[in-house]
Write a protein that holds these residues in place. Structure first.
Motif, short mmCIF file in Angstrom:
data_model
loop_
_atom_site.label_atom_id
_atom_site.label_comp_id
_atom_site.label_asym_id
_atom_site.label_seq_id
_atom_site.Cartn_x
_atom_site.Cartn_y
_atom_site.Cartn_z
N GLY A 170 17.11 79.36 76.19
CA GLY A 170 18.36 78.79 76.47
C GLY A 170 19.51 79.54 75.64
N LEU A 171 19.15 80.98 75.53
CA LEU A 171 20.24 81.80 74.86
C LEU A 171 20.43 83.09 75.69
CD1 LEU A 171 19.15 81.81 71.13
CD2 LEU A 171 21.07 80.41 72.14
N LYS A 172 20.45 82.86 77.23
CA LYS A 172 20.79 84.12 77.97
C LYS A 172 22.62 84.27 77.63
CE LYS A 172 21.15 85.39 82.80
NZ LYS A 172 20.96 84.92 84.04
N GLU A 217 11.96 69.41 70.91
CA GLU A 217 11.60 69.15 72.30
C GLU A 217 11.69 70.68 73.00
OE1 GLU A 217 14.70 66.55 73.59
OE2 GLU A 217 14.02 64.94 72.53
N GLU A 218 12.51 71.57 72.77
CA GLU A 218 12.56 72.74 73.25
C GLU A 218 11.29 73.64 73.06
OE1 GLU A 218 16.22 74.32 71.75
OE2 GLU A 218 17.38 73.13 73.21
N GLU A 237 6.96 62.01 61.84
CA GLU A 237 7.85 61.72 63.19
C GLU A 237 7.76 63.01 64.22
OE1 GLU A 237 12.15 61.00 64.71
OE2 GLU A 237 11.37 59.45 63.16
N GLU A 238 7.99 64.28 63.41
CA GLU A 238 8.16 65.24 64.15
C GLU A 238 6.67 65.60 64.58
OE1 GLU A 238 8.79 69.61 62.47
OE2 GLU A 238 10.29 68.42 61.58
N ALA A 239 5.74 65.45 64.06
CA ALA A 239 4.23 65.76 64.13
C ALA A 239 3.83 64.95 65.48
CB ALA A 239 3.13 65.39 63.17
N MET A 240 4.23 63.48 65.33
CA MET A 240 3.77 62.58 66.70
C MET A 240 4.77 63.05 67.75
SD MET A 240 3.39 59.06 64.70
CE MET A 240 2.67 58.47 66.19
N ALA A 241 5.81 63.83 67.67
CA ALA A 241 6.62 63.80 69.04
C ALA A 241 6.20 65.20 69.58
CB ALA A 241 8.28 64.14 68.51
N VAL A 242 5.53 66.15 68.83
CA VAL A 242 5.26 67.37 69.66
C VAL A 242 3.72 67.78 69.78
CG1 VAL A 242 7.51 68.56 68.49
CG2 VAL A 242 5.05 68.85 67.46
N SER A 243 2.89 66.64 68.98
CA SER A 243 1.77 67.44 69.09
C SER A 243 0.53 66.74 70.25
CB SER A 243 0.76 66.81 67.91
OG SER A 243 1.68 67.39 66.55
#
Length: 350
Positions: free
Chosen positions: A124-126, A176-177, A197-203
């Motif tokens: 997302g950095l075009k 999320e990205e 929380e981070e681990a549960m969100a992405v794994s």
């Protein structure tokens, strides 16, 4: 074993007399994101550095894509790492930072530039290629670090506490990205964090580590709903751990909680002392007693907008409950009745 897989075969790591990693065997399937989760000093970062080739194992074998890389240096492993500190060169433009690894590998300049632009577009950095890192926000700098890693087309992407320098709202956005990029590219990713929380969100899968070894591994749902110990129950999400006595076990388990004798739909539980696990959102508060309730006094109440959090003093100890907001919330000092469903009870060894 296929491209992108990671295997540890009885790997240990010692630094002198200190055992940083006890004998560890694990398999990471291609295309999955696996998180190494645990408190400081548990061995998760050592495990990541062993995959990267930044540390050499004391014993055992490490295989990536079926190839034994145990004694292969980091330079020759098909892995890329995203560091906690971003590690961007301040005097280089964003595009030059992203292309840096490609130029080191002697990729032709035009191809490196093209791949860098593609990488920036992915995150997302075009159009940001000519800026300096100092002209970007922390979240944008982290995306540059991700782009620099993925343009190398690694078999395995390693992420070492990649969001720890970001504020809470930005952490949610960037995680999320990262997850979307990993899934879109079908990358195998190993992610290290101490944030459950981070681990549960992405794994796809979480490996919880404690004292230099695996405490439990499984999907986020497995660990949350079926913890194998008080440590896991308390570490993965908030949990109330209440002392009970298991008095009988068969297809159901009978437990004794103060003056209550309950039959819960659990099997294979050993008799004797145990901990009853109840999540804060599984509790009910009422001014009227019910079939299975404990007397409770509100010790503390905190209104958080979308919920009200209560610390309750009960004969079984202090209990933490989360309730939806109401027009008349309970207040500190209120005497209530604390209820729960037997189906929500989980038991772990005392």
């Amino acid at each position: 074993m296929t491209k992108g897989s990671v295997r540890f075969d009885n790997v240990t790591k010692r630094f002198g007399a200190v055992v940083a990693l006890k004998p560890l065997s694990l398999d990471i399937a291609p295309g999955t994101l696996v998180t190494l989760l645990g408190p400081s000093g548990c061995g998760k970062t050592t495990t990541l550095r062993l995959i990267a080739g930044l540390e050499a194992p004391t014993d055992g074998r490490i295989l990536i894509g079926g190839e034994d890389v145990t004694h292969l240096s980091a330079t020759y492993r098909a892995v890329s790492m995203v560091f906690q500190s971003y590690a961007l060169f301040p005097h280089m433009t964003v595009a030059e930072n992203v292309a840096y690894g490609l130029t080191v590998k002697r990729v032709p300049r035009a191809e490196a530039r093209e791949r860098a632009e593609t990488g920036l577009e992915m995150v997302g950095l075009k159009g940001f290629g000519e800026r300096l890192p100092s002209e970007l926000s922390g979240g944008q700098q982290q995306r540059v670090a991700v782009a620099r890693a993925i343009v190398l087309e690694p078999e395995v992407l390693l992420l070492d506490e990649p969001l720890s320098n970001l504020d809470a709202k930005l952490r949610r956005q960037v995680r999320e990205e990262i997850r979307q990029i990993q899934q879109t590219l079908g990358l195998t990713a190993v992610y290290v964090t101490h944030d459950q929380e981070e681990a549960m969100a992405v794994s796809d899968r979480i490996i919880v580590m404690k004292n230099a070894e695996i405490a439990q591994e499984g999907t986020p749902g497995d660990l949350y709903d079926r913890p194998n110990s008080a440590f896991i129950a308390d570490f993965i999400g908030d949990a109330n751990l209440i002392d009970v006595e298991v008095t009988a076990s068969g297809k159901e388990t009978e437990i004794e909680l103060l003056d209550h004798r309950l039959r819960v739909p659990l099997s294979g539980v050993s008799s004797g002392p145990a901990k009853m696990v109840l999540r804060p959102h599984q509790l009910r508060l009422s001014r009227e007693p019910g079939p299975v309730t404990l007397p409770a006094e509100v010790g503390y109440a905190a209104y958080l907008g979308n919920s009200v959090q209560y610390t309750l003093n009960t004969p079984a100890g202090q209990v933490f409950a989360i309730m939806p907001p109401t027009a008349n919330p309970f207040r500190q000092g209120d005497n209530l009745h604390l209820g729960f469903d037997k189906e929500d009870i989980r038991l772990v060894p005392a």
